[in-house]
Design an enzyme around this catalytic site. Structure first.
Site, PDB file in Angstrom:
ATOM      1  N   GLU A 254      11.638 -23.718  11.595  1.00  7.43           N
ATOM      2  CA  GLU A 254      10.160 -24.425  10.879  1.00  7.43           C
ATOM      3  C   GLU A 254      10.341 -24.192   9.287  1.00  7.43           C
ATOM      4  O   GLU A 254      11.094 -23.889   8.744  1.00  7.43           O
ATOM      5  CB  GLU A 254       8.875 -24.187  11.798  1.00  7.43           C
ATOM      6  CG  GLU A 254       8.469 -22.551  11.586  1.00  7.43           C
ATOM      7  CD  GLU A 254       6.970 -22.286  12.036  1.00  7.43           C
ATOM      8  OE1 GLU A 254       6.430 -23.220  12.280  1.00  7.43           O
ATOM      9  OE2 GLU A 254       6.951 -21.079  12.149  1.00  7.43           O
TER      10      GLU A 254
ATOM     11  N   TYR B 135       0.841  -1.098   0.123  1.00  8.22           N
ATOM     12  CA  TYR B 135       0.099   0.115   0.098  1.00  8.22           C
ATOM     13  C   TYR B 135       0.687   1.312   0.008  1.00  8.22           C
ATOM     14  O   TYR B 135       2.193   1.212   0.256  1.00  8.22           O
ATOM     15  CB  TYR B 135      -0.927  -0.134   1.177  1.00  8.22           C
ATOM     16  CG  TYR B 135      -0.193   0.392   2.595  1.00  8.22           C
ATOM     17  CD1 TYR B 135       0.553  -0.632   3.227  1.00  8.22           C
ATOM     18  CD2 TYR B 135      -0.245   1.518   2.841  1.00  8.22           C
ATOM     19  CE1 TYR B 135       1.125  -0.157   4.413  1.00  8.22           C
ATOM     20  CE2 TYR B 135       0.402   1.862   4.290  1.00  8.22           C
ATOM     21  CZ  TYR B 135       1.092   1.081   4.844  1.00  8.22           C
ATOM     22  OH  TYR B 135       1.866   1.301   6.224  1.00  8.22           O
TER      23      TYR B 135
ATOM     24  N   LEU C 225       5.723 -21.977  15.113  1.00 10.91           N
ATOM     25  CA  LEU C 225       4.123 -22.162  15.502  1.00 10.91           C
ATOM     26  C   LEU C 225       3.927 -23.628  16.080  1.00 10.91           C
ATOM     27  O   LEU C 225       4.661 -24.285  15.830  1.00 10.91           O
ATOM     28  CB  LEU C 225       3.363 -22.282  14.006  1.00 10.91           C
ATOM     29  CG  LEU C 225       1.909 -22.288  14.341  1.00 10.91           C
ATOM     30  CD1 LEU C 225       1.258 -21.115  14.823  1.00 10.91           C
ATOM     31  CD2 LEU C 225       1.204 -23.035  13.502  1.00 10.91           C
TER      32      LEU C 225
ATOM     33  N   LYS D 199      -0.583 -17.729  15.224  1.00  3.87           N
ATOM     34  CA  LYS D 199      -1.117 -18.203  14.004  1.00  3.87           C
ATOM     35  C   LYS D 199      -1.891 -16.924  13.388  1.00  3.87           C
ATOM     36  O   LYS D 199      -3.184 -17.090  13.194  1.00  3.87           O
ATOM     37  CB  LYS D 199      -1.956 -19.406  14.255  1.00  3.87           C
ATOM     38  CG  LYS D 199      -2.202 -20.381  12.685  1.00  3.87           C
ATOM     39  CD  LYS D 199      -2.713 -21.786  13.358  1.00  3.87           C
ATOM     40  CE  LYS D 199      -3.157 -22.515  12.143  1.00  3.87           C
ATOM     41  NZ  LYS D 199      -1.880 -22.770  11.105  1.00  3.87           N
TER      42      LYS D 199
ATOM     43  N   ARG E 218       7.106   4.565  -4.863  1.00  2.00           N
ATOM     44  CA  ARG E 218       7.434   3.665  -4.122  1.00  2.00           C
ATOM     45  C   ARG E 218       6.220   2.451  -3.813  1.00  2.00           C
ATOM     46  O   ARG E 218       6.780   1.453  -3.626  1.00  2.00           O
ATOM     47  CB  ARG E 218       7.325   4.511  -2.599  1.00  2.00           C
ATOM     48  CG  ARG E 218       7.642   3.265  -1.299  1.00  2.00           C
ATOM     49  CD  ARG E 218       7.808   4.190   0.063  1.00  2.00           C
ATOM     50  NE  ARG E 218       6.400   4.654   0.360  1.00  2.00           N
ATOM     51  CZ  ARG E 218       6.380   5.343   1.361  1.00  2.00           C
ATOM     52  NH1 ARG E 218       7.329   5.965   2.298  1.00  2.00           N
ATOM     53  NH2 ARG E 218       5.128   5.936   1.765  1.00  2.00           N
TER      54      ARG E 218
END
Ligand code: PDD
Length: 282
Positions: free
Chosen positions: A176, A33, A200, A144, A52
């Site tokens: 992980e 954005y 996680l 999560k 940008r």
């Protein structure tokens, strides 16, 4: 109009506009954005913001469907639709609309959103209070969260390399995978990273550890290194959807394959548990 929302050409009051649930922003925060302020309907430093924005998009391998001058024209046209001449001008590009998949979806194009709302210029000569906060961005892997952009990029990289998963490491420490936990078997011991903020806490991981307990297979939850990963008797990953699968190759090198019986015992235990609990046929 008091506020304005724009989504791929559809315009309406911001409060009324809807986006599809399958927009990648909803699944992964998979977008970029930019924002500027306009006063007297003039958007400040617009070209710099647009540069940008296009650069951010390119860094995520996204190409807007419109050119920089077209975007400038669009924004300049939209701001004129608001009653207030002073506005918070926000626009974003998301990777597209597709069912949830970590890798980049193939049959979609980026979505362009714009939101405009009235803005009150601040009293910049006033004094403000501050606090300090440790910079922990991207250190919240135990949550999560929907902010899965690094996972998405790693997953796509694995796909491009003809692989099913990407194993993350921080320096030499293996943590992980992009959407799984990772394990090694070495000398009869199952090793997996400890439960801290770098992984996680996988539900499958927890079940595998319980099953190992029942099988009498020792589990070591201390960090292991890249060298240990490459030298493992077996490398295994786990997740809710992949259950537990082992690897034959890592970065193009042949790995594992040295403890197939032990590996099979763990896989069988998890597989059996799943089928027993769900009542499905083995
Ligand atoms: N992913 N680590 C990460 C980063 C994950 O996204 C997942 C799960 C796991 C394994 O957790 P569990 O065993 O609870 O599924 C580890 C799911 C499958 C997904 O995002 O689709």
């Amino acid at each position: 109009m008091e506020t304005l929302g724009y989504y791929n050409g559809i315009i309406g009051p911001l409060e009324e506009l809807r986006i599809p649930m399958n927009d990648r922003a909803c699944w992964f925060g998979d977008g970029v954005y930019d924002v500027s302020i306009c006063a007297q309907y003039t958007i400040f430093a617009l070209d710099e913001h647009i540069d940008r924005f296009f650069n951010s998009a390119a860094l995520l391998y996204m190409t807007p469907r419109i050119s920089k001058p077209e975007l400038a024209e669009l924004l300049n046209t939209l701001v004129r639709k608001l009653d207030s001449p002073t506005q918070f001008v926000y626009w974003q590009l998301t990777r597209g609309t597709a069912p949830r998949i970590h890798t980049f979806p193939e049959h979609t194009a980026p979505n362009l959103w714009v939101t405009l709302k009235p803005f009150t210029l601040p009293d910049i000569y006033g004094k403000i209070k501050l606090i300090t906060v440790e910079d922990t961005r991207f250190f919240h892997c135990n949550i999560k969260t929907l902010n899965l952009l690094p996972n998405v990029l790693a997953s796509e990289k694995a796909k491009q390399a003809g692989c099913a998963e990407a194993v993350f490491h921080r320096g030499n420490r293996v943590t992980e995978c992009s959407h799984s936990n990772v394990y090694i078997l070495k000398d009869g011991i199952l090793r997996t990273a400890p439960l801290d903020n770098l992984i996680l806490p996988g539900i499958s991981r927890a079940h595998i550890i319980v099953q190992c307990g029942k099988l009498g297979i020792p589990v070591d939850e201390t960090p292991f290194t890249m060298e240990e990963l490459f030298a493992a008797d077996e490398i295994m990953i786990s997740s809710t959807s992949s259950f537990c699968m082992s690897a034959s190759h890592l970065d193009g090198y042949q790995v594992g394959g040295k403890a197939p019986e032990l590996l099979r015992q763990i896989q069988d235990a998890l597989w059996t548990e799943f089928h027993q609990v769900t009542g499905s046929a083995l």
